[in-house]
Design a protein around this motif. Structure first.
Motif, PDB file in Angstrom:
ATOM      1  N   PHE A 130     -23.141 -12.237  -5.049  1.00  0.00           N
ATOM      2  CA  PHE A 130     -22.443 -11.100  -4.455  1.00  0.00           C
ATOM      3  C   PHE A 130     -21.665 -11.491  -3.210  1.00  0.00           C
ATOM      4  N   TYR A 131     -22.142 -12.508  -2.502  1.00  0.00           N
ATOM      5  CA  TYR A 131     -21.406 -12.961  -1.328  1.00  0.00           C
ATOM      6  C   TYR A 131     -20.022 -13.482  -1.720  1.00  0.00           C
ATOM      7  N   GLY A 132     -19.932 -14.154  -2.837  1.00  0.00           N
ATOM      8  CA  GLY A 132     -18.635 -14.621  -3.310  1.00  0.00           C
ATOM      9  C   GLY A 132     -17.708 -13.477  -3.672  1.00  0.00           C
ATOM     10  N   ILE A 133     -18.273 -12.426  -4.300  1.00  0.00           N
ATOM     11  CA  ILE A 133     -17.450 -11.260  -4.642  1.00  0.00           C
ATOM     12  C   ILE A 133     -16.928 -10.594  -3.379  1.00  0.00           C
ATOM     13  N   ILE A 134     -17.779 -10.474  -2.362  1.00  0.00           N
ATOM     14  CA  ILE A 134     -17.355  -9.850  -1.106  1.00  0.00           C
ATOM     15  C   ILE A 134     -16.274 -10.687  -0.434  1.00  0.00           C
ATOM     16  N   ILE A 135     -16.462 -12.021  -0.430  1.00  0.00           N
ATOM     17  CA  ILE A 135     -15.438 -12.899   0.154  1.00  0.00           C
ATOM     18  C   ILE A 135     -14.108 -12.732  -0.592  1.00  0.00           C
ATOM     19  N   GLY A 136     -14.173 -12.664  -1.931  1.00  0.00           N
ATOM     20  CA  GLY A 136     -12.951 -12.475  -2.710  1.00  0.00           C
ATOM     21  C   GLY A 136     -12.285 -11.143  -2.432  1.00  0.00           C
ATOM     22  N   MET A 137     -13.079 -10.077  -2.275  1.00  0.00           N
ATOM     23  CA  MET A 137     -12.503  -8.763  -1.981  1.00  0.00           C
ATOM     24  C   MET A 137     -11.833  -8.742  -0.610  1.00  0.00           C
ATOM     25  N   ILE A 138     -12.467  -9.395   0.372  1.00  0.00           N
ATOM     26  CA  ILE A 138     -11.855  -9.452   1.706  1.00  0.00           C
ATOM     27  C   ILE A 138     -10.534 -10.206   1.653  1.00  0.00           C
ATOM     28  N   ALA A 139     -10.532 -11.352   0.957  1.00  0.00           N
ATOM     29  CA  ALA A 139      -9.288 -12.128   0.839  1.00  0.00           C
ATOM     30  C   ALA A 139      -8.209 -11.327   0.114  1.00  0.00           C
ATOM     31  N   LEU A 140      -8.615 -10.568  -0.901  1.00  0.00           N
ATOM     32  CA  LEU A 140      -7.640  -9.763  -1.651  1.00  0.00           C
ATOM     33  C   LEU A 140      -7.055  -8.665  -0.786  1.00  0.00           C
ATOM     34  N   VAL A 141      -7.899  -7.997   0.008  1.00  0.00           N
ATOM     35  CA  VAL A 141      -7.410  -6.930   0.894  1.00  0.00           C
ATOM     36  C   VAL A 141      -6.475  -7.501   1.951  1.00  0.00           C
ATOM     37  N   VAL A 142      -6.827  -8.663   2.500  1.00  0.00           N
ATOM     38  CA  VAL A 142      -5.954  -9.305   3.492  1.00  0.00           C
ATOM     39  C   VAL A 142      -4.600  -9.644   2.877  1.00  0.00           C
ATOM     40  N   HIS A 143      -4.623 -10.142   1.650  1.00  0.00           N
ATOM     41  CA  HIS A 143      -3.365 -10.475   0.973  1.00  0.00           C
ATOM     42  C   HIS A 143      -2.524  -9.216   0.735  1.00  0.00           C
ATOM     43  N   LEU A 144      -3.164  -8.136   0.302  1.00  0.00           N
ATOM     44  CA  LEU A 144      -2.429  -6.892   0.047  1.00  0.00           C
ATOM     45  C   LEU A 144      -1.809  -6.341   1.323  1.00  0.00           C
ATOM     46  N   THR A 145      -2.557  -6.381   2.417  1.00  0.00           N
ATOM     47  CA  THR A 145      -2.024  -5.839   3.676  1.00  0.00           C
ATOM     48  C   THR A 145      -0.907  -6.706   4.248  1.00  0.00           C
ATOM     49  N   SER A 146      -0.809  -7.955   3.802  1.00  0.00           N
ATOM     50  CA  SER A 146       0.266  -8.828   4.289  1.00  0.00           C
ATOM     51  C   SER A 146       1.570  -8.637   3.530  1.00  0.00           C
ATOM     52  N   LEU A 147       1.529  -7.930   2.412  1.00  0.00           N
ATOM     53  CA  LEU A 147       2.722  -7.760   1.589  1.00  0.00           C
ATOM     54  C   LEU A 147       3.616  -6.671   2.161  1.00  0.00           C
ATOM     55  N   ARG A 148       4.898  -6.811   1.900  1.00  0.00           N
ATOM     56  CA  ARG A 148       5.891  -5.812   2.289  1.00  0.00           C
ATOM     57  C   ARG A 148       6.826  -5.572   1.116  1.00  0.00           C
ATOM     58  N   SER A 149       7.347  -4.371   1.043  1.00  0.00           N
ATOM     59  CA  SER A 149       8.373  -4.023   0.067  1.00  0.00           C
ATOM     60  C   SER A 149       9.561  -3.467   0.826  1.00  0.00           C
ATOM     61  N   PHE A 150      10.568  -4.292   1.023  1.00  0.00           N
ATOM     62  CA  PHE A 150      11.740  -3.962   1.834  1.00  0.00           C
ATOM     63  C   PHE A 150      11.311  -3.484   3.225  1.00  0.00           C
ATOM     64  N   GLY A 151      10.341  -4.214   3.783  1.00  0.00           N
ATOM     65  CA  GLY A 151       9.868  -3.943   5.132  1.00  0.00           C
ATOM     66  C   GLY A 151       8.779  -2.905   5.235  1.00  0.00           C
ATOM     67  N   VAL A 152       8.484  -2.180   4.157  1.00  0.00           N
ATOM     68  CA  VAL A 152       7.457  -1.140   4.172  1.00  0.00           C
ATOM     69  C   VAL A 152       6.110  -1.769   3.835  1.00  0.00           C
ATOM     70  N   PRO A 153       5.044  -1.519   4.631  1.00  0.00           N
ATOM     71  CA  PRO A 153       3.725  -2.082   4.309  1.00  0.00           C
ATOM     72  C   PRO A 153       3.268  -1.676   2.914  1.00  0.00           C
ATOM     73  N   TYR A 154       2.779  -2.660   2.158  1.00  0.00           N
ATOM     74  CA  TYR A 154       2.425  -2.448   0.755  1.00  0.00           C
ATOM     75  C   TYR A 154       1.224  -1.527   0.596  1.00  0.00           C
ATOM     76  N   THR A 155       0.293  -1.539   1.556  1.00  0.00           N
ATOM     77  CA  THR A 155      -0.909  -0.711   1.449  1.00  0.00           C
ATOM     78  C   THR A 155      -0.780   0.616   2.170  1.00  0.00           C
TER      79      THR A 155
END
Length: 552
Positions: free
Chosen positions: A469-494
């Motif tokens: 489960f620790y690996g799943i939590i680490i993966g979810m945190i990395a996924l959320v960080v990646h999503l929050t770093s995305l932009r769509s024409f300057g608009v935050p993806y999340t």
């Protein structure tokens, strides 16, 4: 600027210089993709005035192609002015050319008075041709651009230039129900491969003069028509200017589908999450335009691009706005839950059976242990193998003809699953987990966001097999960080969840009642925010008070 483009421009300049000495080439201003009004000098062959020479040049340039139709005619009743009507078979409308053009030009004494003088082309355009979309073409570049777009060209002997006449036709696919966005309630119209049909379907829903369209020609070889559509006064001007800039910087030989455009103008390349929304439903595009987004329509494809896009948008369906808000909210929660199941379902099973057996009820532990007693592989190998087999079946069912594909998918899954269990390669519980995961992935309205879960699923299974489960939590945190770093024409993806925007939170996972959605999303529109009046909440009619005789 790419090397091949520099090389092409350099070769064109050298050709222009060498041809200038012999007087065969001139520099003619031709408007490029830039909508700011700048003009680019592109070398073109001089058209000349001799009709036969121009026809020979046209045949030579097109390789004497069989679909180039040339009608050599004589204008007027005196039959003393040679001309040529040129079109492309399959792109034109033959009935319109025969009835509305050739019959007027040939043997008609009424046009004799317009065939003299210096401005013959202007006279014919104003007084003779009774078809809309008529304009002059003064060089070969413009002529071929118009001709290969389906227009008809009129060339007259002794007259410099020609006339482009709008006679686009050809066979087109009829308007049908979209296949990738099926709804229970709502319109049944879907986009086609014709750009003008698609823009008309949107115009039919938004009858506002502020619905503007900007046209682009993208693709040095294909010269594909691309339309940028938005509502003036609602769209964010800075986002719109960024969209124009990105479209104008595209230098490529071909645009065959809107996916080409998407990959060339998106904010981030190295992500499997789509940062532009695509739809083949006119009602969905109209609704997004009214929220302040812009649409990119590409000729030759029914998929229209919408931007800026946010992550939660891919879990929303057109049905959500045609039904009650409580039903729509429940269905959105179900879709988000299905996405999470398709993302980490097998990983949770691997983690529980490998590291965290204490979380399983005792009776179930004995059952799972009995099933896995004869299985030669660890749970992670079992899960990855079953997922790969299912993805192969899914891809085979998608690529094969529809009747055969459905049979292969259903029969293949049943036969292979049953045979694998009987052979002792996988446990029955694993077949159940993989089946539930596959069904959950089909619940996502957007196919392309479901693909991201299918790919990340394997990463989560490896993390679960390594760290539980620790690996799943680490993966979810990395996924959320990646999503929050995305932009769509300057608009935050999340957005509007992260960052949280309270005024826009009424149309995320929770869909508030229609009467309370007074404002447009501030992420996309900075002006003309209010879209409905106050006090739109439905109220029961007042009842007559029988005691005092009051009227409602």
């Amino acid at each position: 600027m790419p090397y091949w483009w520099k090389k092409q421009r350099s070769a064109a300049k050298n050709k222009n210089k060498s041809a200038k000495k012999s007087g065969d080439v001139q520099k003619t201003p031709v408007r490029g993709n830039d909508t700011s009004g700048t003009v680019t000098d592109i070398p073109c062959l001089t058209m000349g005035t001799d009709l036969k020479t121009r026809i020979q040049q046209l045949k030579k340039t097109t390789g004497n192609s069989s679909d180039i139709v040339i009608h050599e005619i004589m204008l007027g009743s005196g039959n003393d002015l040679p001309a040529a009507v040129i079109s492309v078979d399959g792109l034109d409308d033959p009935k319109m050319i025969n009835e509305n053009l050739l019959e007027i030009l040939m043997g008609n004494p009424e046009i004799d008075g317009y065939l003299d003088g210096e401005n013959i082309l202007d006279s014919i355009i104003k007084h003779v041709i009774k078809i809309g979309g008529v304009k002059k073409v003064m060089n070969w570049n413009d002529l071929f651009a118009e001709l290969l777009s389906g227009e008809t060209i009129l060339l007259i002997d002794g007259v410099y230039g020609g006339i482009s006449i709008s006679t686009r036709g050809g066979k087109q696919r009829a308007i049908e129900e979209p296949l990738t966005e099926v709804t229970v309630r709502g319109p049944r119209e879907g986009f086609t491969e014709s750009l003008r049909v698609n823009t008309s379907l949107i115009r039919k829903r938004i009858k506002d003069p502020n619905l503007w369209i900007e046209n682009f020609k993208i693709g040095e070889v294909t010269q594909t028509d691309v339309a940028l559509m938005y509502i003036k006064g609602i769209v964010n001007d800075k986002i719109l200017e960024e969209a124009r800039k990105r479209l104008n910087t595209i230098k490529i030989d071909a645009i065959l589908e809107s996916g080409y455009i998407e990959q060339l103008i998106e904010d981030r390349t190295y992500t499997i999450f789509p940062t532009m929304y695509h739809s083949e439903r006119p009602d969905v595009v109209a609704a997004n335009l009214l929220e302040g987004r812009f649409a990119i329509i590409v000729d030759g494809t029914p998929f229209v691009l919408l931007a800026p896009a946010v992550f939660i948008q891919f879990f929303q369906s057109a049905d959500d706005y045609y039904t009650r808000f409580d039903i729509a909210t429940a269905l959105r929660f179900l879709r988000v839950l299905s996405y999470l199941i398709s993302l980490v379902g097998p990983a949770v099973y691997v983690a529980v059976t490998t590291y965290h057996q204490e979380l399983i009820p005792t009776q179930l532990v004995f059952t799972l242990a009995a099933q896995r007693e004869t299985i030669p592989f660890p749970a992670v190998v079992e899960a990855i193998g079953m997922e790969i087999v299912f993805e192969i079946l899914r891809e085979a069912g998608l690529r094969l003809p529809r009747p055969i594909g459905q049979t292969v998918s259903i029969v293949g899954a049943l036969v292979i699953g049953q045979a694998a269990v009987q052979a002792g390669l996988v446990s029955p519980a694993m077949v159940i987990v993989v089946s539930i995961t596959a069904i959950a992935s089909f619940s996502t309205p957007s196919y392309f966001i479901a693909v991201s879960a299918r790919l990340y699923r394997f990463v989560f299974m490896l993390l679960a097999a390594t760290f539980g489960f620790y690996g799943i939590i680490i993966g979810m945190i990395a996924l959320v960080v990646h999503l929050t770093s995305l932009r769509s024409f300057g608009v935050p993806y999340t957005a509007p969840i992260a960052p949280f925007i309270r005024s826009n939170s009424g149309d995320t996972v929770i869909r508030v009642p229609m009467w309370s959605m007074r404002a447009r999303p501030r992420l996309f529109s900075q002006k003309n925010i209010v879209r409905q009046a106050e006090n739109q909440k439905p109220m029961p009619p007042k009842q007559k008070n029988a005691a005092n005789g009051e009227q409602p």
